[in-house]
Design a protein around this motif. Sequence first.
Motif, PDB file in Angstrom:
ATOM      1  N   MET A   1      38.923  37.388  41.202  1.00  0.00           N
ATOM      2  CA  MET A   1      38.575  37.226  39.902  1.00  0.00           C
ATOM      3  C   MET A   1      38.590  38.749  39.414  1.00  0.00           C
ATOM      4  O   MET A   1      39.283  38.956  38.170  1.00  0.00           O
ATOM      5  CB  MET A   1      37.305  36.734  39.747  1.00  0.00           C
ATOM      6  CG  MET A   1      37.295  35.116  40.025  1.00  0.00           C
ATOM      7  SD  MET A   1      35.595  34.348  39.855  1.00  0.00           S
ATOM      8  CE  MET A   1      34.914  35.062  38.401  1.00  0.00           C
ATOM      9  N   MET A   2      37.818  39.681  40.129  1.00  0.00           N
ATOM     10  CA  MET A   2      37.618  41.088  39.734  1.00  0.00           C
ATOM     11  C   MET A   2      39.004  41.823  39.550  1.00  0.00           C
ATOM     12  O   MET A   2      39.188  42.655  38.666  1.00  0.00           O
ATOM     13  CB  MET A   2      36.527  41.722  40.247  1.00  0.00           C
ATOM     14  CG  MET A   2      35.282  41.225  40.304  1.00  0.00           C
ATOM     15  SD  MET A   2      34.573  40.983  38.637  1.00  0.00           S
ATOM     16  CE  MET A   2      34.608  39.111  38.371  1.00  0.00           C
ATOM     17  N   ALA A   3      39.920  41.444  40.571  1.00  0.00           N
ATOM     18  CA  ALA A   3      41.190  42.314  40.508  1.00  0.00           C
ATOM     19  C   ALA A   3      41.976  41.873  39.334  1.00  0.00           C
ATOM     20  O   ALA A   3      42.527  42.822  38.640  1.00  0.00           O
ATOM     21  CB  ALA A   3      41.771  41.953  42.142  1.00  0.00           C
TER      22      ALA A   3
ATOM     23  N   LEU B   1      43.042  45.024  37.409  1.00  0.00           N
ATOM     24  CA  LEU B   1      44.155  45.746  37.892  1.00  0.00           C
ATOM     25  C   LEU B   1      45.301  45.374  36.904  1.00  0.00           C
ATOM     26  O   LEU B   1      45.228  44.303  36.437  1.00  0.00           O
ATOM     27  CB  LEU B   1      44.489  45.253  39.363  1.00  0.00           C
ATOM     28  CG  LEU B   1      43.516  45.541  40.550  1.00  0.00           C
ATOM     29  CD1 LEU B   1      44.033  44.708  41.516  1.00  0.00           C
ATOM     30  CD2 LEU B   1      43.258  47.036  40.785  1.00  0.00           C
ATOM     31  N   ASP B   2      46.252  46.019  36.695  1.00  0.00           N
ATOM     32  CA  ASP B   2      47.187  45.974  35.807  1.00  0.00           C
ATOM     33  C   ASP B   2      48.317  44.881  36.536  1.00  0.00           C
ATOM     34  O   ASP B   2      48.110  45.002  37.767  1.00  0.00           O
ATOM     35  CB  ASP B   2      48.149  47.384  35.742  1.00  0.00           C
ATOM     36  CG  ASP B   2      48.710  47.856  36.805  1.00  0.00           C
ATOM     37  OD1 ASP B   2      49.686  47.428  37.396  1.00  0.00           O
ATOM     38  OD2 ASP B   2      48.294  49.074  37.124  1.00  0.00           O
TER      39      ASP B   2
ATOM     40  N   ARG C   1      52.336  43.449  43.107  1.00  0.00           N
ATOM     41  CA  ARG C   1      52.573  44.264  44.380  1.00  0.00           C
ATOM     42  C   ARG C   1      51.813  43.552  45.366  1.00  0.00           C
ATOM     43  O   ARG C   1      52.128  43.224  46.586  1.00  0.00           O
ATOM     44  CB  ARG C   1      52.328  45.667  44.331  1.00  0.00           C
ATOM     45  CG  ARG C   1      52.690  46.541  45.454  1.00  0.00           C
ATOM     46  CD  ARG C   1      52.800  47.927  45.112  1.00  0.00           C
ATOM     47  NE  ARG C   1      51.456  48.507  45.221  1.00  0.00           N
ATOM     48  CZ  ARG C   1      50.783  49.084  44.305  1.00  0.00           C
ATOM     49  NH1 ARG C   1      51.118  49.366  43.036  1.00  0.00           N
ATOM     50  NH2 ARG C   1      49.452  49.521  44.451  1.00  0.00           N
ATOM     51  N   VAL C   2      50.523  43.382  45.182  1.00  0.00           N
ATOM     52  CA  VAL C   2      49.783  42.590  46.119  1.00  0.00           C
ATOM     53  C   VAL C   2      50.238  41.255  46.511  1.00  0.00           C
ATOM     54  O   VAL C   2      50.053  40.797  47.761  1.00  0.00           O
ATOM     55  CB  VAL C   2      48.397  42.705  45.767  1.00  0.00           C
ATOM     56  CG1 VAL C   2      47.243  41.733  46.692  1.00  0.00           C
ATOM     57  CG2 VAL C   2      47.839  43.969  45.732  1.00  0.00           C
TER      58      VAL C   2
END
Length: 91
Positions: A61-63, A67-68, A74-75
């Motif tokens: 959730m926080m990612a 994160l853009d 990429r992840v």
Amino acid sequence: MPIKYIPPTPVDLATLKDELQLTGKQMADLAWLAGDQHWRKYTNPNPDNQRPMSAQMLFVMMAQLELDSATIERVLNRMRKAGATITLDAQ
């Protein structure tokens, strides 16, 4: 990297939902849950029916909030490279 984790309380998660001004369905989507009925399990004030949120779910959730999109992709590509099949619904 081992961590010591204490999950957010149902009140903490309800406050986050309010701060983000999202619906239960949107919060479920953010946590990669099947639906808002699952989200409600994490915000249920009744101690007998509460479900603690895992560190992994909170991280997802926080990612997504921090994160853009290129970094998230990429992840996800790294996850795919490890053998996962992941398809995100277009919103």
